[in-house]
Scaffold this active site. Structure first.
Site, PDB file in Angstrom:
ATOM      1  N   ASP A  26       5.824   4.524   5.213  1.00 32.53           N
ATOM      2  CA  ASP A  26       6.671   3.450   5.932  1.00 32.53           C
ATOM      3  C   ASP A  26       6.878   2.210   4.943  1.00 32.53           C
ATOM      4  OD1 ASP A  26       4.177   2.948   6.477  1.00 32.53           O
ATOM      5  OD2 ASP A  26       4.567   2.243   8.380  1.00 32.53           O
ATOM      6  N   HIS A  27       6.097   2.186   3.594  1.00 31.44           N
ATOM      7  CA  HIS A  27       6.299   1.100   3.129  1.00 31.44           C
ATOM      8  C   HIS A  27       6.640   1.293   1.639  1.00 31.44           C
ATOM      9  CE1 HIS A  27       3.949  -1.738   5.465  1.00 31.44           C
ATOM     10  NE2 HIS A  27       3.604  -0.565   6.126  1.00 31.44           N
ATOM     11  N   ASP A  38      -0.250  -4.176   5.948  1.00 29.15           N
ATOM     12  CA  ASP A  38      -0.817  -3.662   7.122  1.00 29.15           C
ATOM     13  C   ASP A  38      -2.727  -4.106   7.067  1.00 29.15           C
ATOM     14  OD1 ASP A  38       1.562  -2.516   7.472  1.00 29.15           O
ATOM     15  OD2 ASP A  38       0.852  -0.451   7.857  1.00 29.15           O
ATOM     16  N   HIS A  71      -7.614  -2.047   5.349  1.00 31.61           N
ATOM     17  CA  HIS A  71      -6.591  -1.030   6.085  1.00 31.61           C
ATOM     18  C   HIS A  71      -7.176   0.429   5.687  1.00 31.61           C
ATOM     19  CE1 HIS A  71      -3.029   0.391   7.773  1.00 31.61           C
ATOM     20  NE2 HIS A  71      -2.642   0.835   6.777  1.00 31.61           N
ATOM     21  N   HIS A  90       1.123  -1.019  -0.046  1.00 30.71           N
ATOM     22  CA  HIS A  90      -0.009   0.032  -0.039  1.00 30.71           C
ATOM     23  C   HIS A  90       1.096   1.315   0.000  1.00 30.71           C
ATOM     24  CE1 HIS A  90       0.861  -0.602   4.355  1.00 30.71           C
ATOM     25  NE2 HIS A  90       0.374   0.533   4.434  1.00 30.71           N
ATOM     26  N   HIS A 116       1.192   3.832   2.101  1.00 32.48           N
ATOM     27  CA  HIS A 116       1.706   4.693   3.203  1.00 32.48           C
ATOM     28  C   HIS A 116       3.269   4.859   3.072  1.00 32.48           C
ATOM     29  CE1 HIS A 116      -2.067   4.065   6.051  1.00 32.48           C
ATOM     30  NE2 HIS A 116      -2.073   5.104   5.586  1.00 32.48           N
ATOM     31  N   HIS A 128       6.398  -5.312  11.496  1.00 32.87           N
ATOM     32  CA  HIS A 128       5.769  -3.884  11.603  1.00 32.87           C
ATOM     33  C   HIS A 128       5.440  -3.284  12.806  1.00 32.87           C
ATOM     34  CE1 HIS A 128       2.779  -0.888  10.350  1.00 32.87           C
ATOM     35  NE2 HIS A 128       3.477  -0.740   9.119  1.00 32.87           N
TER      36      HIS A 128
END
Length: 323
Positions: free
Chosen positions: A68-69, A248, A177, A64, A66, A306
């Site tokens: 942090d990914h 996530d 998510h 996805h 976000h 995570h």
């Protein structure tokens, strides 16, 4: 020949990289070829500390969008290019997979930074929950100079993306998510059953070329004139390994049936069980939620990842107590 398969964890933290834990990124190595799953900020630094060679990365799967990914992706692409020893234009295209918006993010990052990414690359985007109407596909004039036209793939609650390469099949299914999110299931094709050499010897077949023929599916005739079919001396096919890498999520029921009998599940556990309500509210899971999922799909192994940055390394906690 049995494929060599292993996982390398470059980052297991959520939100941002810390001095002791990188942001989300996992590499699946298959016979030396590397497939990366998520690419959080700082992944290229973690990569250079690891046993993974950047030039071996051929596919990148984003769960996805976000940060942090995702935030480590432009830098990682430059690192991959830099390890090609000036031969990048001769390499096969780097393939990237993820939700709608991934191609635009990469293109904009490369263009605004003036990055001359010389290796061809192509993005395959998943249209989840009708996001197709929110982000238009670029025209050929708007593409980065080495970008191959993006391919849009619609997936929903009843359909899944899949492709096969060599001995492996990759499927992507929807996860719940805060942003459109997918999980990936990498399944190895089944291999032939074990050849019963004892029966062959009893039938008068000596070790040699006839063994190879029957293993390849041919019916053979023994020196005594007896016809032997593969079904008579080869055991049932052996199921391949299954690697599940989830993004996530607070609810993975949509993808659950794809994960049955997984060899290993990589599952997020952002918060401790005591904060389950908070985890679900934010679209995340706890260790118990991950364990319950693995129990339902009869997974052999579970790796938690995570983790919230609220959870510090034990050495750091001891150091703080000493201070």
């Amino acid at each position: 020949m049995v494929a060599s398969v292993d996982l390398v964890f470059l980052g297991t933290g959520s939100c941002y990289p810390s001095p002791t834990r990188g942001a989300s990124s996992t590499v699946l190595r298959i016979n030396g070829e590397c497939w990366m799953f998520d690419c959080g900020e700082g992944t290229q630094v973690q990569l250079q500390k690891s046993i993974v060679k950047p030039g071996k990365i051929t596919k990148i799967f984003i769960t996805h969008l976000h940060g942090d990914h995702l935030f480590g992706l432009p830098g990682l692409m430059c690192l991959i290019q830099g390890t090609a020893n000036g031969l990048a234009t001769n390499l096969d295209p780097l393939k990237l997979y993820g939700p709608v918006g991934l191609a635009q993010y990469i293109r904009t990052s490369l263009k605004l930074s003036g990055t001359e990414f010389t290796r061809p690359y192509q993005v395959f985007e998943f249209d989840i929950e009708n996001t197709l109407n929110k982000v238009t596909n670029a025209s050929s004039e708007d593409l980065h100079r080495n970008e191959i036209q993006c391919v849009r793939i619609r997936i929903n609650h009843n359909s899944f993306f899949a492709f096969e390469e060599g001995q492996f099949k990759v499927m992507a299914g929807i996860l719940k998510h805060r942003l459109p999110c997918v999980g990936y299931v990498v399944t190895e094709k089944q291999s032939p059953g074990t050849l019963n050499t004892v029966l062959l010897k009893e039938a008068g077949v000596p070790p040699g070329p006839l063994y190879g023929k029957i293993k390849s599916g041919e019916t053979i005739v023994t020196p005594n004139g007896i016809e032997i079919t593969p079904k008579m001396v080869i055991g049932p096919p052996k199921p391949g390994r299954k690697v599940v890498i989830l993004g996530d999520t607070c609810d993975n029921t949509e993808i659950e049936h794809l994960c049955d009998d997984a060899s290993i599940v990589v599952h997020e556990a952002t918060h401790q069980d005591e904060l389950k309500d908070k985890a679900i509210e934010c679209g995340h899971s706890t260790p118990s939620m991950a364990a319950e999922f693995c129990k339902r799909v009869r997974a052999k192994s579970l790796v938690l990842t995570h983790f919230s940055q609220r959870y510090k390394d034990e050495k750091d906690e001891c150091k703080n107590e000493d201070d």
